[in-house]
Scaffold this motif. Structure first.
Motif, PDB file in Angstrom:
ATOM      1  N   LEU A  86       0.850  -1.191   0.000  1.00 52.01           N
ATOM      2  CA  LEU A  86       0.000   0.000   0.000  1.00 52.01           C
ATOM      3  C   LEU A  86       0.886   1.241   0.000  1.00 52.01           C
ATOM      4  N   TYR A  87       0.379   2.322  -0.560  1.00 52.63           N
ATOM      5  CA  TYR A  87       1.125   3.575  -0.593  1.00 52.63           C
ATOM      6  C   TYR A  87       1.168   4.159   0.823  1.00 52.63           C
ATOM      7  N   LYS A  88       2.334   4.124   1.436  1.00 52.60           N
ATOM      8  CA  LYS A  88       2.445   4.446   2.859  1.00 52.60           C
ATOM      9  C   LYS A  88       2.066   5.889   3.198  1.00 52.60           C
ATOM     10  N   LYS A  89       2.295   6.798   2.285  1.00 51.91           N
ATOM     11  CA  LYS A  89       2.017   8.209   2.567  1.00 51.91           C
ATOM     12  C   LYS A  89       0.556   8.571   2.299  1.00 51.91           C
ATOM     13  N   ALA A  90      -0.160   7.695   1.586  1.00 49.91           N
ATOM     14  CA  ALA A  90      -1.537   8.014   1.191  1.00 49.91           C
ATOM     15  C   ALA A  90      -2.495   7.913   2.372  1.00 49.91           C
ATOM     16  N   LYS A  91      -3.548   8.731   2.336  1.00 50.10           N
ATOM     17  CA  LYS A  91      -4.606   8.620   3.329  1.00 50.10           C
ATOM     18  C   LYS A  91      -5.489   7.415   2.980  1.00 50.10           C
ATOM     19  N   ILE A  92      -6.033   6.797   4.016  1.00 49.80           N
ATOM     20  CA  ILE A  92      -6.814   5.582   3.815  1.00 49.80           C
ATOM     21  C   ILE A  92      -7.961   5.809   2.834  1.00 49.80           C
ATOM     22  N   ILE A  93      -8.737   6.863   3.042  1.00 48.89           N
ATOM     23  CA  ILE A  93      -9.914   7.089   2.194  1.00 48.89           C
ATOM     24  C   ILE A  93      -9.506   7.365   0.752  1.00 48.89           C
ATOM     25  N   ASP A  94      -8.406   8.110   0.565  1.00 52.17           N
ATOM     26  CA  ASP A  94      -7.936   8.399  -0.799  1.00 52.17           C
ATOM     27  C   ASP A  94      -7.500   7.115  -1.490  1.00 52.17           C
ATOM     28  N   LEU A  95      -6.840   6.253  -0.745  1.00 46.99           N
ATOM     29  CA  LEU A  95      -6.371   4.988  -1.306  1.00 46.99           C
ATOM     30  C   LEU A  95      -7.538   4.107  -1.726  1.00 46.99           C
ATOM     31  N   LEU A  96      -8.548   4.008  -0.867  1.00 49.69           N
ATOM     32  CA  LEU A  96      -9.696   3.161  -1.174  1.00 49.69           C
ATOM     33  C   LEU A  96     -10.478   3.693  -2.367  1.00 49.69           C
ATOM     34  N   LEU A  97     -10.631   5.000  -2.430  1.00 47.73           N
ATOM     35  CA  LEU A  97     -11.340   5.596  -3.571  1.00 47.73           C
ATOM     36  C   LEU A  97     -10.542   5.423  -4.861  1.00 47.73           C
ATOM     37  N   TYR A  98      -9.220   5.432  -4.741  1.00 46.38           N
ATOM     38  CA  TYR A  98      -8.366   5.220  -5.912  1.00 46.38           C
ATOM     39  C   TYR A  98      -8.567   3.808  -6.463  1.00 46.38           C
ATOM     40  N   PHE A  99      -8.582   2.827  -5.577  1.00 46.27           N
ATOM     41  CA  PHE A  99      -8.796   1.440  -6.012  1.00 46.27           C
ATOM     42  C   PHE A  99     -10.181   1.275  -6.630  1.00 46.27           C
ATOM     43  N   ALA A 100     -11.172   1.943  -6.055  1.00 44.31           N
ATOM     44  CA  ALA A 100     -12.520   1.869  -6.617  1.00 44.31           C
ATOM     45  C   ALA A 100     -12.556   2.484  -8.018  1.00 44.31           C
ATOM     46  N   GLU A 101     -11.846   3.591  -8.184  1.00 43.92           N
ATOM     47  CA  GLU A 101     -11.813   4.264  -9.485  1.00 43.92           C
ATOM     48  C   GLU A 101     -11.144   3.374 -10.533  1.00 43.92           C
ATOM     49  N   LEU A 102     -10.108   2.653 -10.128  1.00 41.05           N
ATOM     50  CA  LEU A 102      -9.436   1.738 -11.050  1.00 41.05           C
ATOM     51  C   LEU A 102     -10.404   0.672 -11.580  1.00 41.05           C
ATOM     52  N   LYS A 103     -11.408   0.351 -10.780  1.00 38.85           N
ATOM     53  CA  LYS A 103     -12.387  -0.666 -11.161  1.00 38.85           C
ATOM     54  C   LYS A 103     -13.652  -0.038 -11.768  1.00 38.85           C
ATOM     55  N   ASP A 104     -13.594   1.268 -12.072  1.00 39.08           N
ATOM     56  CA  ASP A 104     -14.746   1.971 -12.661  1.00 39.08           C
ATOM     57  C   ASP A 104     -15.986   1.902 -11.775  1.00 39.08           C
ATOM     58  N   TYR A 105     -15.769   1.959 -10.463  1.00 40.53           N
ATOM     59  CA  TYR A 105     -16.865   1.897  -9.499  1.00 40.53           C
ATOM     60  C   TYR A 105     -17.263   3.323  -9.111  1.00 40.53           C
ATOM     61  N   PRO A 106     -18.561   3.621  -9.016  1.00 40.75           N
ATOM     62  CA  PRO A 106     -19.006   4.987  -8.683  1.00 40.75           C
ATOM     63  C   PRO A 106     -18.393   5.489  -7.376  1.00 40.75           C
ATOM     64  N   LEU A 107     -17.778   6.649  -7.402  1.00 38.57           N
ATOM     65  CA  LEU A 107     -17.029   7.143  -6.246  1.00 38.57           C
ATOM     66  C   LEU A 107     -17.920   7.474  -5.056  1.00 38.57           C
ATOM     67  N   LYS A 108     -19.102   7.986  -5.306  1.00 35.58           N
ATOM     68  CA  LYS A 108     -20.014   8.289  -4.201  1.00 35.58           C
ATOM     69  C   LYS A 108     -20.379   7.006  -3.447  1.00 35.58           C
ATOM     70  N   LYS A 109     -20.667   5.972  -4.215  1.00 34.77           N
ATOM     71  CA  LYS A 109     -20.998   4.682  -3.624  1.00 34.77           C
ATOM     72  C   LYS A 109     -19.778   4.070  -2.933  1.00 34.77           C
ATOM     73  N   ALA A 110     -18.603   4.266  -3.534  1.00 38.18           N
ATOM     74  CA  ALA A 110     -17.363   3.737  -2.968  1.00 38.18           C
ATOM     75  C   ALA A 110     -17.051   4.393  -1.623  1.00 38.18           C
ATOM     76  N   ARG A 111     -17.258   5.709  -1.529  1.00 36.43           N
ATOM     77  CA  ARG A 111     -17.005   6.413  -0.262  1.00 36.43           C
ATOM     78  C   ARG A 111     -17.909   5.870   0.848  1.00 36.43           C
ATOM     79  N   LYS A 112     -19.173   5.652   0.505  1.00 42.09           N
ATOM     80  CA  LYS A 112     -20.124   5.120   1.489  1.00 42.09           C
ATOM     81  C   LYS A 112     -19.689   3.723   1.949  1.00 42.09           C
TER      82      LYS A 112
END
Length: 310
Positions: A86-112
Motif C-alpha cells: 500500500l502507498y504508505k504516505k496516502a490517506k486511507i480514504i484516498d487509497l480506497l477511492l483510488y482502487f474503486a476508481e481503477l475498477k470503474d466503481y461509482p465514487l459516491k458509492k465507494a465512499r459510502k
C-alpha cells in the motif's frame, strides 16, 4: 449445482524447462468458498496468476462466465495478494477511492462503502490517517477493503489471515462468510488449515504442480480421513497396539494418538477398549485437514499407505 462462474480447464504452465503446473482443473460456483491449497512451491500462485490474467497458460483455458482470462473485465474480480503493498504516505480514504476508481466503481458509492467497512473493521474515524500510521493488522484490513470495495463477483484471497491476531481473524472470517452468502464467489488460498475447515465448501489441493485432492470438504474428510483416538494417561504402547483395528500409534510423553482402520464404527471400537487402559483424557475425531496437508506436503503418504484413496 448451478453453472460455474469460473472454470479452470486442464491448465499447464512451464518456465523455461521447468514444469510448474500440469493439468489443473476445477470450477468455482456463485456464492461458494473454494480453497486452493498446497505447500510452498506447489504451483498455487502460478494458478492464481493464470486466473487473474497476469500470465497465460501454455495449455488449457480459464473461463469466467463465457470469457477467457485475458478478456475478463477487471471490475468483476477482487484480489488480495499475499505480498501486501500500500502507498504508505496516502490517506486511507484516498487509497480506497483510488482502487474503486481503477475498477470503474461509482465514487459516491465507494465512499459510502469505504466508511461502512472502516467502521465494521474497527477503523472508524481513521479514514484520513495515512497507511504508515497503521499497525500491520490495520493495514491488512485496509487492503482487504480495497479488494472488495467494488463489489466483485469473484474474490481471490491469498493468505488473508497472515499477520492477524485472533480477534481480527474472527472479523475476517465473518466478513468472508457474509460475502459468500450474498453471492460473491471466493477462491481462498491459506496455510491455516483450521480456518480453511471452518470456511470452505470445497477444496483443491495441489502438490508439485499436480492435483492431489479435489472435492467437497466433508466428502474429502470422510474418504481420506479415518478416525483417530487420543488417549492421555500412563500406558504401555504395546498394550495399545494389541487393540483391534489400530493402524499405527504416535506417542508423545503420556499422550498416545491411535490411528484407526477405515470404516470402523467409533462407538463400537470404544466399547472394546480393555479396562486395564489408564485414561485421564480421551478424544475421538477424524484426522484433520491439517494432518492431511502435512502428510502430503512432507511426502510421508502415511495416510495413503494405510489404504485411503484420494
Amino acid at each position: 449445482m448451478s453453472k460455474p462462474i469460473l472454470s479452470v480447464n486442464q491448465v499447464g504452465k512451464s518456465f523455461k524447462d521447468k514444469r510448474i503446473i500440469e493439468n489443473i482443473s476445477f470450477d468455482v460456483h456463485k456464492g461458494e468458498i473454494m480453497a486452493i491449497l498446497g505447500p510452498n512451491g506447489a504451483g498455487k500462485s502460478t494458478t492464481i496468476r493464470n486466473i487473474m490474467g497476469i500470465m497465460y497458460p501454455d495449455e488449457g483455458s480459464v473461463i469466467f462466465h463465457n470469457q477467457a482470462a485475458g478478456d475478463i473485465p477487471r471490475h468483476t474480480i477482487g484480489y488480495l495478494p499475499e505480498e501486501r503493498g500500500l502507498y504508505k504516505k496516502a490517506k486511507i480514504i484516498d487509497l480506497l477511492l483510488y482502487f474503486a476508481e481503477l475498477k470503474d466503481y461509482p465514487l459516491k458509492k465507494a465512499r459510502k462503502r469505504a466508511l461502512e467497512y472502516l467502521a465494521k473493521f474497527g477503523l472508524e474515524g481513521k479514514e484520513k490517517a495515512s497507511i504508515e500510521e497503521l499497525s500491520k493488522g490495520m493495514g491488512q484490513k485496509v487492503q482487504f477493503i480495497a479488494s472488495v470495495i467494488h463489489e466483485p463477483e469473484l474474490l481471490i484471497l491469498d493468505e488473508p489471515f497472515s499477520g492477524l491476531d485472533p480477534v481480527s481473524q474472527e472479523v475476517f472470517k465473518k466478513e468472508i462468510k457474509e460475502l459468500a452468502e450474498n453471492g460473491t464467489s471466493i477462491l481462498l488460498s491459506s496455510h491455516q488449515m483450521n480456518l480453511v475447515e471452518e470456511l470452505c465448501d470445497r477444496l483443491f489441493m495441489i502438490n508439485k504442480g499436480k492435483k492431489v485432492i479435489h472435492g467437497v470438504l466433508d466428502d474429502v474428510k470422510k474418504q481420506y480421513a479415518n478416525f483417530k483416538c487420543t488417549i492421555r494417561g500412563e500406558n504401555d504402547v504395546k498394550t495399545l497396539e494389541r487393540i483391534s483395528h489400530v493402524q499405527r500409534i504416535e506417542q508423545e510423553g503420556e499422550q498416545f494418538t491411535i490411528y484407526l482402520d477405515a470404516h470402523i464404527k467409533p462407538t463400537s471400537w470404544l466399547r472394546q477398549l480393555p479396562d486395564s487402559i489408564n485414561i485421564e483424557e480421551l478424544s475421538l475425531d477424524r484426522i484433520s485437514l491439517h494432518e492431511i496437508f502435512i502428510d502430503i506436503a512432507t511426502g510421508k503418504n502415511a495416510l495413503q499407505e494405510a489404504g485411503v484413496q484420494t
